[in-house]
Enzyme design. Structure first.
Site, PDB file in Angstrom:
ATOM      1  N   ASP A  59      16.940  -1.636  11.105  1.00  8.48           N
ATOM      2  CA  ASP A  59      16.366  -0.447  11.768  1.00  8.48           C
ATOM      3  C   ASP A  59      17.372   0.418  12.524  1.00  8.48           C
ATOM      4  O   ASP A  59      17.008   1.113  13.479  1.00  8.48           O
ATOM      5  CB  ASP A  59      15.247  -0.870  12.744  1.00  8.48           C
ATOM      6  CG  ASP A  59      14.190  -1.725  12.068  1.00  8.48           C
ATOM      7  OD1 ASP A  59      13.867  -1.452  10.905  1.00  8.48           O
ATOM      8  OD2 ASP A  59      13.688  -2.659  12.714  1.00  8.48           O
ATOM      9  N   HIS A 114       9.672   2.459   9.051  1.00 12.11           N
ATOM     10  CA  HIS A 114       9.388   1.538  10.149  1.00 12.11           C
ATOM     11  C   HIS A 114       8.162   2.061  10.900  1.00 12.11           C
ATOM     12  O   HIS A 114       8.078   3.257  11.182  1.00 12.11           O
ATOM     13  CB  HIS A 114      10.600   1.455  11.078  1.00 12.11           C
ATOM     14  CG  HIS A 114      10.448   0.393  12.113  1.00 12.11           C
ATOM     15  ND1 HIS A 114      10.594  -0.944  11.826  1.00 12.11           N
ATOM     16  CD2 HIS A 114      10.118   0.464  13.429  1.00 12.11           C
ATOM     17  CE1 HIS A 114      10.368  -1.647  12.926  1.00 12.11           C
ATOM     18  NE2 HIS A 114      10.075  -0.825  13.906  1.00 12.11           N
ATOM     19  N   SER A 132       0.839  -1.209   0.000  1.00 14.25           N
ATOM     20  CA  SER A 132       0.000   0.000   0.000  1.00 14.25           C
ATOM     21  C   SER A 132       0.873   1.258   0.000  1.00 14.25           C
ATOM     22  O   SER A 132       0.551   2.249  -0.659  1.00 14.25           O
ATOM     23  CB  SER A 132      -0.986   0.001   1.166  1.00 14.25           C
ATOM     24  OG  SER A 132      -0.330   0.168   2.397  1.00 14.25           O
TER      25      SER A 132
HETATM   26  C1  GAR Z   1       4.228  -0.823   6.835  1.00 11.40           C
HETATM   27  O1  GAR Z   1       3.499  -0.527   7.994  1.00 11.40           O
HETATM   28  C2  GAR Z   1       5.710  -0.660   7.084  1.00 11.40           C
HETATM   29  O2  GAR Z   1       6.023   0.372   7.972  1.00 11.40           O
HETATM   30  C3  GAR Z   1       6.049  -1.991   7.696  1.00 11.40           C
HETATM   31  O3  GAR Z   1       5.324  -2.925   6.939  1.00 11.40           O
HETATM   32  C4  GAR Z   1       4.104  -2.314   6.496  1.00 11.40           C
HETATM   33  C5  GAR Z   1       3.959  -2.553   5.016  1.00 11.40           C
HETATM   34  O4  GAR Z   1       2.710  -2.156   4.545  1.00 11.40           O
HETATM   35  N1  GAR Z   1       7.461  -2.225   7.656  1.00 11.40           N
HETATM   36  C6  GAR Z   1       8.117  -2.836   8.637  1.00 11.40           C
HETATM   37  O5  GAR Z   1       7.589  -3.257   9.631  1.00 11.40           O
HETATM   38  C7  GAR Z   1       9.634  -2.943   8.396  1.00 11.40           C
HETATM   39  N2  GAR Z   1      10.310  -3.259   9.619  1.00 11.40           N
HETATM   40  P1  GAR Z   1       2.426  -2.037   2.995  1.00 11.40           P
HETATM   41  O6  GAR Z   1       2.981  -3.297   2.339  1.00 11.40           O
HETATM   42  O7  GAR Z   1       0.932  -1.978   2.876  1.00 11.40           O
HETATM   43  O8  GAR Z   1       3.115  -0.806   2.492  1.00 11.40           O
END
Ligand code: GAR
Length: 199
Positions: free
Chosen positions: A149, A108, A17
């Protein structure tokens, strides 16, 4: 070389997303191009979202990513200026960090250094935040180095948690903040990039 187009490659493992929001944000920009969305997961929704937006989608396997230079060479061939991790869950190998110093950013879903490190991603983060009864969480955008991170922080945006808010509710609040701010922060990072240095 003025007015060079700045080229972005997005790496995403899941829903994508954020990747989609970034693509849409830069869609009509003449000075920025989203060259491709890469994923380590064959069925990642991120690849479909890229296709739907007319952006090249590329799937790779862990061996290609960790043990060969194939992907780095592809990124260099495409003259990528900035690699954007958006929900990308593999640790980026040293070879990438060395090939793209200060040219890889990650988002993050918490206020680092809290709730960071191996295993801390997606809903694991929001569950930990909720269990600790924190009253504030947020997002962190940072440069990527050799550890999960731990790279230099570029920006953090806070968001308030109301008492007894569920991890799911926190997750959806934080994701909205990501969608709004990640493209803006990337735009700012691009503005500070000296493209000539990287030719
Ligand atoms: C997001 O919330 C991002 O911050 C997190 O994964 C999600 C991906 O959502 N990333 C982490 O946790 C990395 N450590 P998306 O695929 O819908 O963009």
């Amino acid at each position: 070389m003025k007015n060079k187009v700045k080229r972005i490659a997005i790496f995403a493992s899941g829903s994508g997303s954020n990747a989609e929001k970034i693509i849409v944000y830069f869609k009509n920009r003449k000075d920025v191009k989203i060259e491709a969305v890469y994923s380590n997961r064959k069925n990642a929704m991120a690849l479909k979202r890229a296709d739907n937006q007319g952006v090249i989608s590329i799937q790779f396997n862990k061996t290609q990513f960790l043990e060969t230079l194939e992907i780095i060479e592809d990124l260099k061939r495409k003259k990528i200026d900035l690699i954007v991790l958006a929900g990308f869950l593999l640790l980026v190998p040293h070879s990438f960090v060395e090939a793209f110093p200060n040219r890889i950013v990650n988002i993050h879903p918490a206020l680092l250094p809290k709730y960071g490190g191996k295993g801390m991603y997606g809903n694991h983060v929001h569950k930990a935040v909720s269990e600790n009864g924190d009253s504030v969480t947020g997002i962190t955008v940072h440069f990527v180095n050799h550890e999960f991170d731990k790279g230099e922080i570029i920006a953090q945006i806070k968001c308030v948690i109301v008492p007894n808010e569920t991890p799911e509710r926190i997750a959806s609040k934080v994701l909205k903040v990501e969608h709004l701010y990640y493209p803006l922060i990337i735009d700012q990072v691009l503005a500070n990039i000296n493209v000539e240095e990287f030719e």
